[in-house]
Design an enzyme around this catalytic site. Sequence first.
Site, PDB file in Angstrom:
ATOM      1  N   ASP A 188       0.816  -1.209   0.000  1.00 26.98           N
ATOM      2  CA  ASP A 188       0.000   0.000   0.000  1.00 26.98           C
ATOM      3  C   ASP A 188       0.857   1.269   0.000  1.00 26.98           C
ATOM      4  O   ASP A 188       2.018   1.258   0.419  1.00 26.98           O
ATOM      5  CB  ASP A 188      -0.887   0.044   1.255  1.00 26.98           C
ATOM      6  CG  ASP A 188      -2.060  -0.913   1.187  1.00 26.98           C
ATOM      7  OD1 ASP A 188      -2.064  -1.789   0.310  1.00 26.98           O
ATOM      8  OD2 ASP A 188      -2.968  -0.781   2.030  1.00 26.98           O
ATOM      9  N   HIS A 229       3.766  -2.032   3.337  1.00 25.36           N
ATOM     10  CA  HIS A 229       3.718  -0.697   2.748  1.00 25.36           C
ATOM     11  C   HIS A 229       4.984  -0.424   1.943  1.00 25.36           C
ATOM     12  O   HIS A 229       6.084  -0.798   2.362  1.00 25.36           O
ATOM     13  CB  HIS A 229       3.572   0.375   3.828  1.00 25.36           C
ATOM     14  CG  HIS A 229       2.230   0.393   4.481  1.00 25.36           C
ATOM     15  ND1 HIS A 229       1.918  -0.414   5.552  1.00 25.36           N
ATOM     16  CD2 HIS A 229       1.103   1.117   4.211  1.00 25.36           C
ATOM     17  CE1 HIS A 229       0.662  -0.191   5.926  1.00 25.36           C
ATOM     18  NE2 HIS A 229       0.145   0.719   5.127  1.00 25.36           N
TER      19      HIS A 229
END
Length: 274
Positions: free
Chosen positions: A92, A236
Site C-alpha cells: 500500500d 507498505h
Amino acid sequence: MRYEEADDTGVGEGTDTPASQSRRELLGTAGMAALGGATVAMSASKVPGMLAEPPVERDEIGRYSHRSARPGPCEIRWCASVDRDAIALTFDDGPDPDITPGVLRSLDRHGATATFFVVGQLAESDPGLLEQIVEAGHEIGNHSWSHLEAVGLDQDATDREVGAAQELLESMTGIAPRWYRPPRGQVTGAVMSSAARNGLDVAMWTQRFGVQDPAETPELGPLVGGMQAGDFVLVHDGVVESLLDPVSKGAFQKRRRRMADAAALDELLDRLVG
C-alpha cells in the site's frame, strides 16, 4: 441495494447478473489467483503465472466515463479460499522512488508476484515507477487518489477519490484495476457505492507486516507462524505523508520505518518460499 460479504466460495448471497455470477465463479475457483498475481508459495520455489484480465480497449478514456450510474454487486474480502499453500502479498501507499524499487528487486529474487495498491497522486508523479511494477508482472490495485480519511468524506468526495484514481491507473496501464483498498481500511457506505460503480471489489487484509521503530529487528517468526493459506498480507511501500509535506518530521520518520520493512522483505520471503 444489499452488500453481502463473500462466503468461502467467493459467492455473495445477493441476486447477481450473469456477468457478476461469472466473476464470482472466478473468485471461487481461482482462489488467490483471483487477486491478480498476488500469490507467493509457502512450500514451493516458484508460483504459476498470474491470472489477469485482458487489457481494456477503449478509443478514449474520458472523465469517469467507465463508471456505472448505479452501484452493482460489490464484495469485501479479507482472505481467499485456496487449494495450495499460498498467501497474497499486497503493498500500500506507493509507488515511492526510495522504497518501491527495493521491493521489486526482492520479489523478483524470489519469483513472487504481488498486488500494489497505488495512490493516484503518487502514480501520476512517477509514471515510470508504475510502469516498472506492471512490467515486472505485478497487479495494480486502486488505493484512492490522495489517501484521505474515508469517514470524513461524503458520497461526491468519495466518488472523486475512487473514480479519479481508477481512471488514471487504467489510462496509464491499459488495465482497469479490479480491487479497491480503502485508506486505513475505512469502509463506509460511500466507499462501497463508489467501488461498485467503478466495477471494483474491496480487498482488506488478515495479516500486517511492519515495524514501529526502524531500529527494531522485525519479529518475523510470529508473523509467519500465524499465517494461513489464503491470507492477504499488508505491507507498505510508500509514505502518503509526503503528499502534504515531504520534509516533515512525520514523513521522515515513517519513511525510515517503511524502508526498514522493505529491507526485511527478503528474509520474510525466504521464510515463506523456503
